[in-house]
Each structure stands twice: as structure tokens, then as C-alpha cells.
Design a protein around this motif. Sequence first.
Motif, PDB file in Angstrom:
ATOM      1  N   ALA A  30       0.860  -1.313   0.116  1.00 51.86           N
ATOM      2  CA  ALA A  30      -0.154   0.028  -0.093  1.00 51.86           C
ATOM      3  C   ALA A  30       0.932   1.283   0.163  1.00 51.86           C
ATOM      4  O   ALA A  30       0.498   2.326  -0.110  1.00 51.86           O
ATOM      5  CB  ALA A  30      -0.860   0.065   1.322  1.00 51.86           C
ATOM      6  N   ALA A  31       2.283   1.109   0.283  1.00 52.77           N
ATOM      7  CA  ALA A  31       2.892   2.269   0.195  1.00 52.77           C
ATOM      8  C   ALA A  31       3.324   2.950  -1.000  1.00 52.77           C
ATOM      9  O   ALA A  31       3.049   1.943  -2.149  1.00 52.77           O
ATOM     10  CB  ALA A  31       4.409   1.652   1.088  1.00 52.77           C
ATOM     11  N   PRO A  32       3.739   4.069  -1.309  1.00 55.34           N
ATOM     12  CA  PRO A  32       4.064   4.632  -2.462  1.00 55.34           C
ATOM     13  C   PRO A  32       5.291   3.663  -3.209  1.00 55.34           C
ATOM     14  O   PRO A  32       6.096   3.557  -2.532  1.00 55.34           O
ATOM     15  CB  PRO A  32       4.496   6.214  -2.103  1.00 55.34           C
ATOM     16  CG  PRO A  32       3.802   6.638  -0.810  1.00 55.34           C
ATOM     17  CD  PRO A  32       3.820   5.158  -0.074  1.00 55.34           C
TER      18      PRO A  32
ATOM     19  N   GLY B  71      16.421  12.200  -1.574  1.00 49.92           N
ATOM     20  CA  GLY B  71      17.418  12.377  -0.373  1.00 49.92           C
ATOM     21  C   GLY B  71      16.541  12.673   0.648  1.00 49.92           C
ATOM     22  O   GLY B  71      16.751  12.617   1.900  1.00 49.92           O
ATOM     23  N   GLU B  72      15.162  12.923   0.408  1.00 46.42           N
ATOM     24  CA  GLU B  72      14.328  13.456   1.607  1.00 46.42           C
ATOM     25  C   GLU B  72      13.278  12.305   2.042  1.00 46.42           C
ATOM     26  O   GLU B  72      13.125  11.523   1.472  1.00 46.42           O
ATOM     27  CB  GLU B  72      13.276  14.520   1.161  1.00 46.42           C
ATOM     28  CG  GLU B  72      14.096  15.591   0.484  1.00 46.42           C
ATOM     29  CD  GLU B  72      14.861  16.486   1.649  1.00 46.42           C
ATOM     30  OE1 GLU B  72      14.101  16.687   2.625  1.00 46.42           O
ATOM     31  OE2 GLU B  72      15.968  16.919   1.433  1.00 46.42           O
ATOM     32  N   GLU B  73      13.572  12.219   3.554  1.00 47.56           N
ATOM     33  CA  GLU B  73      12.464  11.256   4.167  1.00 47.56           C
ATOM     34  C   GLU B  73      11.042  11.611   3.824  1.00 47.56           C
ATOM     35  O   GLU B  73      10.653  12.319   4.158  1.00 47.56           O
ATOM     36  CB  GLU B  73      12.710  11.116   5.576  1.00 47.56           C
ATOM     37  CG  GLU B  73      11.965  10.103   6.259  1.00 47.56           C
ATOM     38  CD  GLU B  73      12.272   9.947   7.754  1.00 47.56           C
ATOM     39  OE1 GLU B  73      12.795   8.884   8.358  1.00 47.56           O
ATOM     40  OE2 GLU B  73      11.981  10.955   8.428  1.00 47.56           O
ATOM     41  N   THR B  74      10.258  10.439   3.273  1.00 47.63           N
ATOM     42  CA  THR B  74       8.831  10.635   2.962  1.00 47.63           C
ATOM     43  C   THR B  74       7.978  10.123   4.129  1.00 47.63           C
ATOM     44  O   THR B  74       8.516   9.244   5.176  1.00 47.63           O
ATOM     45  CB  THR B  74       8.596   9.727   1.651  1.00 47.63           C
ATOM     46  OG1 THR B  74       8.934   8.506   2.071  1.00 47.63           O
ATOM     47  CG2 THR B  74       9.481  10.191   0.484  1.00 47.63           C
ATOM     48  N   PRO B  75       6.797  10.573   4.078  1.00 51.60           N
ATOM     49  CA  PRO B  75       5.865  10.018   5.261  1.00 51.60           C
ATOM     50  C   PRO B  75       6.126   8.361   5.486  1.00 51.60           C
ATOM     51  O   PRO B  75       5.949   7.878   6.679  1.00 51.60           O
ATOM     52  CB  PRO B  75       4.589  10.568   5.136  1.00 51.60           C
ATOM     53  CG  PRO B  75       4.830  11.901   4.369  1.00 51.60           C
ATOM     54  CD  PRO B  75       6.046  11.624   3.346  1.00 51.60           C
ATOM     55  N   ALA B  76       6.087   7.874   4.321  1.00 56.17           N
ATOM     56  CA  ALA B  76       6.076   6.421   4.071  1.00 56.17           C
ATOM     57  C   ALA B  76       7.153   5.714   4.958  1.00 56.17           C
ATOM     58  O   ALA B  76       7.177   4.772   5.782  1.00 56.17           O
ATOM     59  CB  ALA B  76       5.951   5.942   2.796  1.00 56.17           C
ATOM     60  N   LEU B  77       8.497   6.228   4.532  1.00 56.39           N
ATOM     61  CA  LEU B  77       9.593   5.897   5.149  1.00 56.39           C
ATOM     62  C   LEU B  77       9.787   6.228   6.606  1.00 56.39           C
ATOM     63  O   LEU B  77      10.064   5.295   7.487  1.00 56.39           O
ATOM     64  CB  LEU B  77      10.912   6.472   4.520  1.00 56.39           C
ATOM     65  CG  LEU B  77      12.295   5.920   4.931  1.00 56.39           C
ATOM     66  CD1 LEU B  77      12.309   4.365   4.888  1.00 56.39           C
ATOM     67  CD2 LEU B  77      13.332   6.548   4.346  1.00 56.39           C
ATOM     68  N   ARG B  78       9.147   7.350   6.968  1.00 53.69           N
ATOM     69  CA  ARG B  78       9.112   7.842   8.375  1.00 53.69           C
ATOM     70  C   ARG B  78       8.270   6.835   9.148  1.00 53.69           C
ATOM     71  O   ARG B  78       8.632   6.455  10.413  1.00 53.69           O
ATOM     72  CB  ARG B  78       8.571   9.049   8.705  1.00 53.69           C
ATOM     73  CG  ARG B  78       9.039   9.802   9.922  1.00 53.69           C
ATOM     74  CD  ARG B  78       8.540  11.166   9.943  1.00 53.69           C
ATOM     75  NE  ARG B  78       8.893  11.984   8.914  1.00 53.69           N
ATOM     76  CZ  ARG B  78       8.157  12.780   8.002  1.00 53.69           C
ATOM     77  NH1 ARG B  78       6.946  12.867   8.215  1.00 53.69           N
ATOM     78  NH2 ARG B  78       8.884  13.321   6.921  1.00 53.69           N
ATOM     79  N   GLU B  79       7.206   6.467   8.550  1.00 56.11           N
ATOM     80  CA  GLU B  79       6.264   5.533   9.257  1.00 56.11           C
ATOM     81  C   GLU B  79       6.848   4.033   9.411  1.00 56.11           C
ATOM     82  O   GLU B  79       6.834   3.331  10.498  1.00 56.11           O
ATOM     83  CB  GLU B  79       4.833   5.326   8.482  1.00 56.11           C
ATOM     84  CG  GLU B  79       3.823   4.248   9.202  1.00 56.11           C
ATOM     85  CD  GLU B  79       2.395   4.197   8.220  1.00 56.11           C
ATOM     86  OE1 GLU B  79       2.356   5.190   7.458  1.00 56.11           O
ATOM     87  OE2 GLU B  79       2.021   3.296   8.697  1.00 56.11           O
TER      88      GLU B  79
END
Length: 454
Positions: free
Chosen positions: A233-235, A272-280
Motif C-alpha cells: 500500500a506504500a508509494p 534524499g528526503e525522508e517521505t512520510p511512508a519511510l518515516r512510518e
Amino acid sequence: MAATTEGLTAAVRGRVVERGDAGYDEARALYNAMIDKHPAAIAYCVDEGDVSAAIGFARERGLRIAVRSGGHNGGGLGSVDDGLVIDLSQMNTVTVDEAARLARVGGGTLLKDMIGVLHQSGLTVPVGVIGTTGVGGLTLGGGVGHLTRGMGLTIDNLVAATVVLADGSVVQCDAEREPDLFWAIRGGGGNFGIVTQFSFRCHPLTDVLAGPVMYSLDDTHDVLQWYRDFLPAAPEDLGGFISMMSVPPGPPFPEELHLRKVCAIVWTQTGGEETPALREARSFGAPLLDGIAPMPFPVWNTAFDAMFPPGEQWYWRGEFFDSLPDGAIEQHAAHAAELPTWKSLMHFYPCDGAASRVGNDETAWAYRDAKWSQVVAGVSPDAADAARITTWTKAYSDALKPYAMAGGYSNFEMDEPSRVHGMYGSNYDRLARIKAHYDPENVFQVNQNIKPAA
Ligand SMILES: Cc1cc2nc3c(=O)[nH]c(=O)nc-3n(C[C@H](O)[C@H](O)[C@H](O)COP(=O)(O)OP(=O)(O)OC[C@H]3O[C@@H](n4cnc5c(N)ncnc54)[C@H](O)[C@@H]3O)c2cc1C
């Protein structure tokens, strides 16, 4: 045996190493030291003409042909006892058309060299996770890696190829020219001819945020249950494969974790930026280690190379999965607890996202409905471990079989003919007809071999 290769040096322009020559043992060496083949000769072809001459030479003398790009094949299918190895390592030029975002890549190029050149143009092609693998074998089998969810399999980015056929002729294939051949080489392996040049569509990419997040083996159930729901379900710019593994005994891993068996997720976020999905993802559970860091993509795509040098023992098996039920998770936990050496592993690579938007019959890769491609690999530098790692791999893979699809990925298999049909699945019969057209005498048989249709 010398008589059968007499005249080869004159027939091809590239270097030839024959049995008994100085350097023969280095020239015949394969990545997997479990395979010990003694070819009659190795011809380092320099161009299509050389490849064509080498094929003709071998056919006239009844020598079996093997084709070698990176020599990484688990079953040693880049070599052949008493036959001729057509080595493509000299055909390793990479040229980039930045405006068209197209790369032309020699058939014997290593992944790390292709990725390195493309990086200079801010571009990439999705490939496998070890830089010393050959573009040739990896692409012809399909190509799964860190970027598969967002960019598809390697073959999904192949737009054309130059192929030397069994009769020595050279053809270009793409969607319009020789379309059956173009269909077949996208997943059908080296069965149809020798690809001397691949043309790939490239994607913009420079940096990734990537690394392993490692959990206690005791957390395997929770981690895999969460992962099976979260990732699909993640991007698609987020990739992450499960690795049941041991923590390597050296830097950058903290000493207290060295050699501990763990359940890891190896994440790759493009950009290079943390996305909400990776943060989760990073906030799930109680990891022992979060090794995610920003880095240029070529650094990440060669990060495991030092851990897996050539010359070690490998026995592996692949399976595809369209789900990850609790029963399968139990088997993962049980067999990972028995990892026979610290280098042995199970990798569970996602192949959903972009790769799953191609139909099963659009290319020769027949498992577009799979969500994951699994490989269990017993690995050891010590030849004395060969039986032990083989037994463990078979037991692990067999235990997952009840949950698996009909076959496994051809590039994650040994040389076990009984498993070949399953690798090509529903596409086998069409591949056999195309084989009968392009290679009716099965000149290219040292591969996951498709028999020409009658
Ligand atoms: C450590 C390691 C990590 C790996 N990681 C991944 C991964 O992340 N993703 C993945 O998809 N796979 C991965 N693989 C599997 C890999 O794709 C296969 O082993 C593949 O066969 C290697 O290709 P090669 O060119 O190096 O092998 P080779 O041994 O040189 O060739 C393999 C087969 O391909 C044929 N072949 C090679 N080049 C050509 C050509 N140009 N024309 C015609 N036939 C050719 C050969 O005849 C042979 O049958 C990995 C393998 C290893 C050992």
C-alpha cells in the motif's frame, strides 16, 4: 582436447585462453566456487563479429557453447565442461544519450559500471543489488532490485537489443523488429542468441535514503505481518525487501550485534528526503538498528559487494509468492533460526508496483501477479560447508513451497532441469516455439534451457 580448439586464436580477434595455458584457472573461474567447470577454451570476444566467429567455430567442431557476462550465475551457466566459453567482458561500453534518456550498454558490462556511468548523467536503470553481477544474465532473466516497485524489472526498461543468432547473423530487435525475439529475451534468458548490446530507457535518480532496519528474530512474526500489509500500500518510490540474515561481524555494525541472527527490512527511498511512508516504516516496532542514511545510488547499489566476493560457495533456490500468510511467516522464523553460516540468507524482494502493471504474457517473465520473489541462499567461503548450506537451503525452500506460486525466478536457481518449466510458467510453450524458430538445434543450451518445440 587441444585439437578441438586449434585455430580458435586465428578465428577471433580477442584473447583466447585454452586448457593448459597460463591463466587458465583464473579465466575459467566462476563467481560460485561450488561450480568447477573445465571448458576447452575461453574466447574474450571484442565485438559482434568475434561473437559470430566464435559461434561458427564451436558449431563446426561440435563444441558446446556457454556465454558469460558477469559469471554470477548460481548454477554456473556461464561456463561449460569441454566446450567454448564466449566471454563478453570486453564488450562493456556504456554510452548515454541524456536528452533521450537512453543508455546503450555492452552485453558484458557489470552492473556497477553501468550504474556508475549513468549516475554521471543523473540517470539510472533498475537492476540487481550486487554491483559485480553481469548486465547480460541479470537482464535476460528479468532483473529484480532496490528500485523494482517504482521503475519495474530491468526488462521493463529494455527498449532494444543487438543479438547474434545461432547461425552467426546479427539482428536488432525491439517492439517492431523481430518482436517475438524481443518478447522472448525479456525473461527467457540466453536461449535465443547472444546479446551484444542492450538499449535501456533511463530514469532520473541521483541519491537515495537507504539501509537496513534490523529487528530481533523474536519479532519476525510482528515484522512480517506488518510488512505484508504496509509495503504493497506504500508509494512506489519506497522499496524494501525482507532479509533473514546475520549481522555482519565488522563495521559499520555495532560489535554487540555482530553475528546475531536478525529479521531485517532493507529500505530504499528514492530522493534524499525522508517521505512520510519511510518515516512510518522506521517508527515500526523496536529495531535493534536503524542503518538508513542518504547516499548516492551507486554507493548503495554496491554496498553488499565486499560482503559477497567471488569465489565462495553458493547454493540457492527461488520461489514467487502472491501473499505472505501466517503459516509462511512461521517457517521463515523457524528456518532463519537455523542459518547455517553468517553469510547465508533469505531475501524476499517486492515485485509489485510498476513490475505488476505489465501482463504475464507481455514479456517472457510469467509471474507479474507475484508480489514477491524469494531467494534462499546458503553461502560460505569454506568448501567444507557445501553440503550443510545445500541441505539448509532445500529445507527452507521446501517448507515455503506450500505457500508459493508454481515456479521461481530463473536467476535465483541452480542448474536443476526439473525446475525449469516452472520458471517460465504459462509462457513456456510460446518460448519453445520461438526457440524452434531462432535456435532449432539448441545451440544455446547452457542456460535455464527451453527445448525447441517440435
Ligand atoms: C551475489 C548475487 C546477487 C544477485 N542479486 C540479484 C538481484 O538483486 N536481482 C536479480 O534479479 N538477480 C540477482 N542475482 C542473480 C543474477 O541475476 C543471476 O545470477 C544472473 O544469471 C547473473 O548474470 P551474469 O551475467 O553475471 O551471469 P553469467 O553467469 O555470466 O550468465 C548467466 C546466464 O545468462 C546467459 N547470458 C549472460 N549474458 C548473456 C548475453 N549477453 N547474451 C546471452 N546470454 C547471456 C549465460 O549464457 C548464462 O546462461 C544475483 C546473483 C548473485 C550471485
